[in-house]
Design a protein around this motif. Structure first.
Motif, PDB file in Angstrom:
ATOM      1  N   PRO A  78       0.699  -1.442   0.201  1.00 56.64           N
ATOM      2  CA  PRO A  78       0.050   0.105  -0.203  1.00 56.64           C
ATOM      3  C   PRO A  78       0.680   1.044   0.114  1.00 56.64           C
ATOM      4  O   PRO A  78       0.413   2.328  -0.648  1.00 56.64           O
ATOM      5  N   SER A  79       1.772   1.384   0.789  1.00 57.83           N
ATOM      6  CA  SER A  79       2.681   2.472   0.770  1.00 57.83           C
ATOM      7  C   SER A  79       3.548   2.624  -0.605  1.00 57.83           C
ATOM      8  O   SER A  79       3.624   3.854  -0.753  1.00 57.83           O
ATOM      9  N   THR A  80       4.057   1.765  -1.104  1.00 55.43           N
ATOM     10  CA  THR A  80       4.822   1.666  -2.134  1.00 55.43           C
ATOM     11  C   THR A  80       3.756   1.923  -3.359  1.00 55.43           C
ATOM     12  O   THR A  80       3.986   3.092  -4.183  1.00 55.43           O
ATOM     13  N   TYR A  81       2.620   1.709  -3.378  1.00 56.40           N
ATOM     14  CA  TYR A  81       1.620   1.942  -4.526  1.00 56.40           C
ATOM     15  C   TYR A  81       1.144   3.490  -4.196  1.00 56.40           C
ATOM     16  O   TYR A  81       1.269   4.289  -5.475  1.00 56.40           O
ATOM     17  N   GLU A  82       0.993   4.083  -3.047  1.00 53.70           N
ATOM     18  CA  GLU A  82       0.820   5.316  -2.859  1.00 53.70           C
ATOM     19  C   GLU A  82       1.910   6.363  -3.297  1.00 53.70           C
ATOM     20  O   GLU A  82       1.708   7.375  -4.071  1.00 53.70           O
ATOM     21  N   ARG A  83       3.051   5.981  -3.030  1.00 55.24           N
ATOM     22  CA  ARG A  83       4.336   6.919  -3.456  1.00 55.24           C
ATOM     23  C   ARG A  83       4.415   6.754  -5.199  1.00 55.24           C
ATOM     24  O   ARG A  83       4.622   7.916  -5.487  1.00 55.24           O
ATOM     25  N   MET A  84       4.165   5.746  -5.516  1.00 59.89           N
ATOM     26  CA  MET A  84       4.530   5.534  -6.931  1.00 59.89           C
ATOM     27  C   MET A  84       3.107   6.484  -7.671  1.00 59.89           C
ATOM     28  O   MET A  84       3.328   7.385  -8.751  1.00 59.89           O
ATOM     29  N   ARG A  85       2.044   6.050  -7.376  1.00 62.05           N
ATOM     30  CA  ARG A  85       1.016   6.865  -7.747  1.00 62.05           C
ATOM     31  C   ARG A  85       1.181   8.245  -7.814  1.00 62.05           C
ATOM     32  O   ARG A  85       0.925   9.209  -8.581  1.00 62.05           O
ATOM     33  N   ASP A  86       1.532   8.899  -6.516  1.00 61.30           N
ATOM     34  CA  ASP A  86       1.691  10.294  -6.559  1.00 61.30           C
ATOM     35  C   ASP A  86       2.675  10.749  -7.180  1.00 61.30           C
ATOM     36  O   ASP A  86       2.512  12.165  -7.494  1.00 61.30           O
ATOM     37  N   ALA A  87       3.715   9.929  -7.575  1.00 61.45           N
ATOM     38  CA  ALA A  87       4.755  10.342  -8.582  1.00 61.45           C
ATOM     39  C   ALA A  87       4.395  10.452  -9.942  1.00 61.45           C
ATOM     40  O   ALA A  87       5.080  10.665 -10.785  1.00 61.45           O
ATOM     41  N   GLY A  88       3.188   9.908  -9.994  1.00 64.85           N
ATOM     42  CA  GLY A  88       2.934   9.773 -11.556  1.00 64.85           C
ATOM     43  C   GLY A  88       2.633   8.564 -12.189  1.00 64.85           C
ATOM     44  O   GLY A  88       2.160   8.531 -13.470  1.00 64.85           O
ATOM     45  N   PHE A  89       2.779   7.278 -11.479  1.00 61.19           N
ATOM     46  CA  PHE A  89       2.652   6.012 -12.370  1.00 61.19           C
ATOM     47  C   PHE A  89       1.299   5.713 -12.492  1.00 61.19           C
ATOM     48  O   PHE A  89       0.281   6.083 -11.490  1.00 61.19           O
ATOM     49  N   GLY A  90       0.956   5.412 -13.769  1.00 64.34           N
ATOM     50  CA  GLY A  90      -0.679   5.117 -13.842  1.00 64.34           C
ATOM     51  C   GLY A  90      -0.928   3.423 -13.811  1.00 64.34           C
ATOM     52  O   GLY A  90      -0.417   2.707 -14.390  1.00 64.34           O
ATOM     53  N   PHE A  91      -1.291   3.173 -12.687  1.00 61.19           N
ATOM     54  CA  PHE A  91      -1.789   1.666 -12.288  1.00 61.19           C
ATOM     55  C   PHE A  91      -2.887   1.241 -12.954  1.00 61.19           C
ATOM     56  O   PHE A  91      -3.883   2.157 -13.334  1.00 61.19           O
ATOM     57  N   LEU A  92      -2.874  -0.010 -13.208  1.00 65.62           N
ATOM     58  CA  LEU A  92      -4.304  -0.532 -13.891  1.00 65.62           C
ATOM     59  C   LEU A  92      -5.368  -0.780 -13.107  1.00 65.62           C
ATOM     60  O   LEU A  92      -6.384  -1.044 -13.380  1.00 65.62           O
ATOM     61  N   GLY A  93      -5.058  -0.451 -11.739  1.00 64.16           N
ATOM     62  CA  GLY A  93      -6.278  -0.660 -10.673  1.00 64.16           C
ATOM     63  C   GLY A  93      -5.610  -0.391  -9.170  1.00 64.16           C
ATOM     64  O   GLY A  93      -4.450  -0.195  -9.428  1.00 64.16           O
TER      65      GLY A  93
END
Length: 69
Positions: free
Chosen positions: A11-26
């Motif tokens: 969850p923490s890694t996902y949030e950091r990456m999402r906030d950095a602009g990574f576009g997750f598929l879900g």
């Protein structure tokens, strides 16, 4: 085929990456009963995204039978 990255805290890694602009598929997903073999891998968390070339990538926080000793 895809490339998978082992993380301790998905969850923490996902949030950091999402906030950095990574576009997750879900959103991150946690395997439930009947969805994974071995059955003791319940609780394994995953999140998927693509690199700029379209390569499928995965974050995984493995549990049980998916975890390394």
């Amino acid at each position: 085929m895809h490339l998978c990255f082992l993380v301790d805290d998905l969850p923490s890694t996902y949030e950091r990456m999402r906030d950095a602009g990574f576009g997750f598929l879900g959103r991150p997903y946690t395997f439930a009963a009947g969805e994974v073999n071995p059955a003791d891998a319940l609780g394994t968390q995953v999140a998927y995204f693509n690199d700029p070339d379209g390569t499928n990538l995965e974050l995984i926080a493995p549990r049980g039978g998916f975890a390394r000793p």
